[in-house]
Design a protein around this motif. Structure first.
Motif, mmCIF file in Angstrom:
data_model
loop_
_atom_site.group_PDB
_atom_site.id
_atom_site.type_symbol
_atom_site.label_atom_id
_atom_site.label_comp_id
_atom_site.label_asym_id
_atom_site.label_seq_id
_atom_site.Cartn_x
_atom_site.Cartn_y
_atom_site.Cartn_z
ATOM 1 N N LEU A 42 -10.005 18.495 33.875
ATOM 2 C CA LEU A 42 -9.229 18.831 35.076
ATOM 3 C C LEU A 42 -8.381 17.653 35.489
ATOM 4 N N GLY A 43 -7.266 17.955 36.117
ATOM 5 C CA GLY A 43 -6.448 16.912 36.711
ATOM 6 C C GLY A 43 -7.122 16.403 37.974
ATOM 7 N N ARG A 151 -9.121 26.568 37.902
ATOM 8 C CA ARG A 151 -9.620 27.671 38.718
ATOM 9 C C ARG A 151 -11.020 27.320 39.199
ATOM 10 N N ALA A 152 -11.459 28.075 40.190
ATOM 11 C CA ALA A 152 -12.800 27.882 40.738
ATOM 12 C C ALA A 152 -13.657 29.088 40.371
ATOM 13 N N ASP A 175 -8.092 32.876 41.266
ATOM 14 C CA ASP A 175 -6.872 32.865 40.467
ATOM 15 C C ASP A 175 -6.621 31.423 40.035
ATOM 16 N N PRO A 176 -5.967 31.209 38.896
ATOM 17 C CA PRO A 176 -5.605 29.837 38.522
ATOM 18 C C PRO A 176 -4.697 29.221 39.589
ATOM 19 N N SER A 177 -4.851 27.915 39.797
ATOM 20 C CA SER A 177 -4.055 27.228 40.809
ATOM 21 C C SER A 177 -3.621 25.863 40.275
ATOM 22 N N SER A 183 -7.162 25.209 49.226
ATOM 23 C CA SER A 183 -6.570 26.523 48.927
ATOM 24 C C SER A 183 -7.357 27.251 47.834
ATOM 25 N N ILE A 184 -7.985 26.518 46.917
ATOM 26 C CA ILE A 184 -8.735 27.188 45.851
ATOM 27 C C ILE A 184 -10.034 27.767 46.394
ATOM 28 N N THR A 185 -10.647 27.141 47.396
ATOM 29 C CA THR A 185 -11.875 27.701 47.970
ATOM 30 C C THR A 185 -11.541 28.959 48.769
#
Length: 188
Positions: A42-43, A151-152, A175-177, A183-185
């Motif tokens: 992951l970045g 993604r989470a 969804d991929p982010s 925002s991912i949670t």
């Protein structure tokens, strides 16, 4: 003579829109998020894992509120308040022994180990008509091949306090982010 019959193959059963939809009217306690696991590749994260846990603890009740089913469920703020009022009797919901629930070997109907079984029983004893406990045990952040960010994947385990066992295990995928923060949670 022969008669040709045209038949259509049976349609496979469609999954329900929400795996926990049948529990909407029941009283369920939702524990605070337990762990964040960051997978290799992951970045950079926009938030620290503990900040993502807090963000998830806010996003889960908000999602229930959006669907109009928040009123019957108990979420981390209510559980913490109840603990503070009963600290000599109750277990701190932020320190439940949830680590065994992260195991890939966890199975339906598996008995809860101690001290988790006692913690769950004590928790529901403080809340009338509550039998089930939903544990968001792991938020896994993982890369998506060929896309920036990731993604989470939220692993949830539903516990039955009276039977002291596992009732359901599931994962919800975001969804991929391109960014990995609050925002991912909210998306998961």
């Amino acid at each position: 003579g022969l008669v040709a019959c045209k038949s259509t193959p049976p349609k496979p059963p469609q999954p329900s829109e929400h795996a926990l939809a049948g529990l909407a009217a029941q009283h369920v306690a939702v524990l605070p998020s337990y762990a964040v696991k960051v997978m290799p590749g992951l970045g950079p994260l926009e938030a620290k894992p503990v900040e993502l846990e807090r963000s998830l603890d806010t996003a889960i009740p908000a999602a229930f509120e959006d669907r109009g089913i928040k009123k019957a469920w108990l979420f981390p703020p209510e559980l913490r308040t109840s603990y503070r009022r009963n600290s000599s009797y109750a277990a701190d919901p932020d320190n439940f022994a949830q680590e065994p629930l992260r195991s890939p070997m966890l199975a339906l109907d598996q008995r809860l180990p101690e001290p988790l079984a006692s913690q769950v029983r004590t928790l529901v004893a403080l809340h009338d008509d509550t039998r089930l406990v939903l544990a968001p045990v792991e938020l896994r952040l993982e890369p998506v091949p060929g896309q920036p960010g990731g993604r989470a994947v939220l692993r949830l385990v539903l516990l039955d306090a009276r039977l002291s066992n596992v009732r359901w295990i599931g994962e919800i995928v975001s969804d991929p982010s391109p960014t990995l923060g609050a925002s991912i949670t909210a998306n998961v």
